[in-house]
Design an enzyme around this catalytic site. Sequence first.
Site, PDB file in Angstrom:
ATOM      1  N   CYS A   2      25.121 125.544  64.096  1.00 41.66           N
ATOM      2  CA  CYS A   2      26.441 125.933  63.615  1.00 41.66           C
ATOM      3  C   CYS A   2      26.809 127.284  64.201  1.00 41.66           C
ATOM      4  O   CYS A   2      26.090 127.855  65.008  1.00 41.66           O
ATOM      5  CB  CYS A   2      26.455 126.018  62.091  1.00 41.66           C
ATOM      6  SG  CYS A   2      25.842 124.540  61.258  1.00 41.66           S
ATOM      7  N   ARG A  50      30.216 123.620  61.568  1.00 42.44           N
ATOM      8  CA  ARG A  50      28.983 122.841  61.527  1.00 42.44           C
ATOM      9  C   ARG A  50      28.887 121.816  62.644  1.00 42.44           C
ATOM     10  O   ARG A  50      29.834 121.064  62.898  1.00 42.44           O
ATOM     11  CB  ARG A  50      28.867 122.101  60.183  1.00 42.44           C
ATOM     12  CG  ARG A  50      27.515 121.381  60.048  1.00 42.44           C
ATOM     13  CD  ARG A  50      27.379 120.595  58.773  1.00 42.44           C
ATOM     14  NE  ARG A  50      26.037 120.011  58.673  1.00 42.44           N
ATOM     15  CZ  ARG A  50      25.738 118.913  58.028  1.00 42.44           C
ATOM     16  NH1 ARG A  50      26.684 118.242  57.380  1.00 42.44           N
ATOM     17  NH2 ARG A  50      24.495 118.463  58.013  1.00 42.44           N
ATOM     18  N   LEU A  51      27.737 121.821  63.313  1.00 43.67           N
ATOM     19  CA  LEU A  51      27.315 120.735  64.192  1.00 43.67           C
ATOM     20  C   LEU A  51      26.228 119.994  63.428  1.00 43.67           C
ATOM     21  O   LEU A  51      25.130 120.520  63.229  1.00 43.67           O
ATOM     22  CB  LEU A  51      26.778 121.278  65.516  1.00 43.67           C
ATOM     23  CG  LEU A  51      26.301 120.228  66.539  1.00 43.67           C
ATOM     24  CD1 LEU A  51      27.456 119.365  67.016  1.00 43.67           C
ATOM     25  CD2 LEU A  51      25.629 120.913  67.728  1.00 43.67           C
ATOM     26  N   SER A  52      26.524 118.790  62.966  1.00 48.49           N
ATOM     27  CA  SER A  52      25.632 118.079  62.050  1.00 48.49           C
ATOM     28  C   SER A  52      24.404 117.551  62.780  1.00 48.49           C
ATOM     29  O   SER A  52      24.541 116.767  63.720  1.00 48.49           O
ATOM     30  CB  SER A  52      26.382 116.915  61.390  1.00 48.49           C
ATOM     31  OG  SER A  52      27.547 117.382  60.737  1.00 48.49           O
ATOM     32  N   ILE A  53      23.216 117.976  62.326  1.00 43.43           N
ATOM     33  CA  ILE A  53      21.954 117.568  62.945  1.00 43.43           C
ATOM     34  C   ILE A  53      21.018 116.933  61.917  1.00 43.43           C
ATOM     35  O   ILE A  53      20.496 115.847  62.126  1.00 43.43           O
ATOM     36  CB  ILE A  53      21.243 118.784  63.598  1.00 43.43           C
ATOM     37  CG1 ILE A  53      22.172 119.469  64.613  1.00 43.43           C
ATOM     38  CG2 ILE A  53      19.942 118.340  64.249  1.00 43.43           C
ATOM     39  CD1 ILE A  53      22.500 118.654  65.831  1.00 43.43           C
ATOM     40  N   ASN A  75      23.101 129.258  60.747  1.00 42.00           N
ATOM     41  CA  ASN A  75      23.156 128.729  62.101  1.00 42.00           C
ATOM     42  C   ASN A  75      21.724 128.542  62.576  1.00 42.00           C
ATOM     43  O   ASN A  75      20.958 129.508  62.630  1.00 42.00           O
ATOM     44  CB  ASN A  75      23.894 129.707  63.028  1.00 42.00           C
ATOM     45  CG  ASN A  75      23.729 129.360  64.495  1.00 42.00           C
ATOM     46  OD1 ASN A  75      23.588 128.195  64.850  1.00 42.00           O
ATOM     47  ND2 ASN A  75      23.748 130.364  65.344  1.00 42.00           N
ATOM     48  N   GLY A  76      21.340 127.309  62.912  1.00 44.23           N
ATOM     49  CA  GLY A  76      20.010 127.098  63.457  1.00 44.23           C
ATOM     50  C   GLY A  76      19.303 125.900  62.869  1.00 44.23           C
ATOM     51  O   GLY A  76      19.923 125.006  62.287  1.00 44.23           O
ATOM     52  N   GLU A  77      17.983 125.887  63.019  1.00 43.72           N
ATOM     53  CA  GLU A  77      17.129 124.831  62.495  1.00 43.72           C
ATOM     54  C   GLU A  77      15.836 125.453  61.982  1.00 43.72           C
ATOM     55  O   GLU A  77      15.288 126.359  62.612  1.00 43.72           O
ATOM     56  CB  GLU A  77      16.787 123.796  63.578  1.00 43.72           C
ATOM     57  CG  GLU A  77      17.977 123.134  64.237  1.00 43.72           C
ATOM     58  CD  GLU A  77      18.750 122.192  63.329  1.00 43.72           C
ATOM     59  OE1 GLU A  77      18.210 121.830  62.250  1.00 43.72           O
ATOM     60  OE2 GLU A  77      19.880 121.832  63.675  1.00 43.72           O
ATOM     61  N   GLY A 360      12.481 123.956  78.371  1.00 43.31           N
ATOM     62  CA  GLY A 360      11.213 124.643  78.627  1.00 43.31           C
ATOM     63  C   GLY A 360      11.324 126.146  78.657  1.00 43.31           C
ATOM     64  O   GLY A 360      10.397 126.821  79.122  1.00 43.31           O
TER      65      GLY A 360
END
Length: 627
Positions: A2, A50-53, A75-77, A360
């Site tokens: 997000c 929001r970017l839904s993940i 924002n993040g994971e 990577g």
Amino acid sequence: MCGIAGVLTLPGGERPDPSLLARMTDTILHRGPDGRGHHVDPPVLMGMRRLSIIDVAGGDQPIGNEDGSVQVVFNGEIYNYRELRAELERQGHRFRTASDTEVLVHLYEQHGDAFPSYLNGMFAFALHDRTRQRVLLARDQIGIKPLFVARLPGQLVFGSEIKALLASGLVPRELDHDALAEFMSWEYVPAPRTLFRAVRKLEPGCTLAVDLRSGEIVERRFFDLPPADAVEHRSEAEWADRLDVVLGQAVRRQMVADVPLGALLSGGVDSSMVVAKMGRDALTFSIGFDDASYDELPHARRVAEALGVRHEVEVIRPDVRTLFDHLMQFMDDPIADFSIFPTYLVSRLARRHVTVALSGDGGDELFGGYDTYVAQGMARRWQRLPAALRSGVVAPILDRIPPRPQKKGLINKAKRFVEGARLDPALGHARWRLFLESALRSRLFTGAMAERQTQQPEAHIHRYMEEAEGRDPVDRALHVDMKSYLVDNCLVKVDRMSMACSLEVRVPLLDLEVVDLAFRMPSSLKLRDGATKPLLKEVTARHVPRESVYRTKQGFSIPIKHWLNDTFRELTDELLAPERLHADGLFQAGTVEALLAEHRANRANHSHIIWAMLVFQDWQRRWGVSL
């Protein structure tokens, strides 16, 4: 993934109209096209896109605790959220969603301001505790996700991108002249500065606690790299086995998603290792150029075929002049790294198929992958040669040889080595990253610009070198790069260019367990007899053909030195026109003209300096910055 933004009103400050929150979050629509949410509780305004993940249906933000007294935008994971959630539920916390975001509010209730140290992920968030009348801002341990802050009289403005702060109408658009000197010297602005005088980056592994009653603001560090005495002694075979296992665990952790997921594959060691650990169901993406010295498609194809994964490729012949105008919209915190172009293009290709991609990035900074580390070792042998031979014979001969058209090659590498070896040895390996050294700096900047500088552009390198006192030379170099080049250049590039495509990119090689392991292993496993990344290559060769692992490193770049003479010539003439430079009062027009003439005649390669000036001039014009 997000984007977040907000305004906190401090004692004595005027409370802004809550409608500005929509303006701020609208500027970062690309970071979250799937929805938005606002938390309006004066004196706190917090919003997000929001970017839904994860928990696509139920994870809308802001998210609160059981009674709504704690609210967060994020924002993040968080990759260990399931383990954290299970422990919190055992302690009596009740969850209403399946999202990783909700873990934050309950973890805060359980552990207070120390809770970010429990998180393994990439994140930036703002958490409002209504009961205690305070807000906590935080940024992940490595700095994968950005967070910008402007401390103003009576207000604190924050956001995932500077454009969100500017949209508030509260932040002055004034140039930081020290930051400009840093930008021109290194192609990025080291934290905590930005090119805007009023805007600062929250540094990695830090929290910012804001007391809304008193106005007190306290910054604390909750993470740092393992210390020098953390190095452990095991056999090389034991280290290889351990690294193999930890990398696999990190990749599996970061494959959790409720949307399609793939990987960016260059065919180099780092991305190949990530894809190998993803398994045969991986979907990979690569791009190439019609200039063979910049094209890595054959290497990527070879790895994809060996691993048996599905591979999507695209040969790029882009309209780079038009692309420049598009990409600069996302460079409100600019870097002058050429590889923004291929990073954006491969992200755009991936986004046609997936919402999340693994990359990577980070392998070079952890495991010793850059030529600058090799150059530092060579410099010690170079200094043993008689000065008359170095300065009177070899260097003048190389100076007279024009740069070769290919990307690297022996001549180009030798010329760059001698250029860097002439610079201050106290900078260590970083001197081969310094594109505007002090002598040229004094000719390029006007007297007025020089008078406004309060510190030398190399100050951050010296600071991080001092921090790394006690480490051996290789680990000291890695420490410096982890603290600055990685976070302020490489990760900025990946974040801006992937989010410009609404693509979430994850970096498993920067998983906290991988970082911890890398700084506990001896440096001889990262650089040995001029060979880079010996241990990581050994482990990767267990999964990928050896010819793909043990080949010359190319890097992810474009033929910019040629494009400056044709595709970008008109733009260069416009943005670096003598009358414009005179009016701005920052650059000496005569020096700029001389640099352009040498570059266009192929007497020297000044692409880094010219490109940095182009990016800066466009930035200043685009954002209306007062000089």
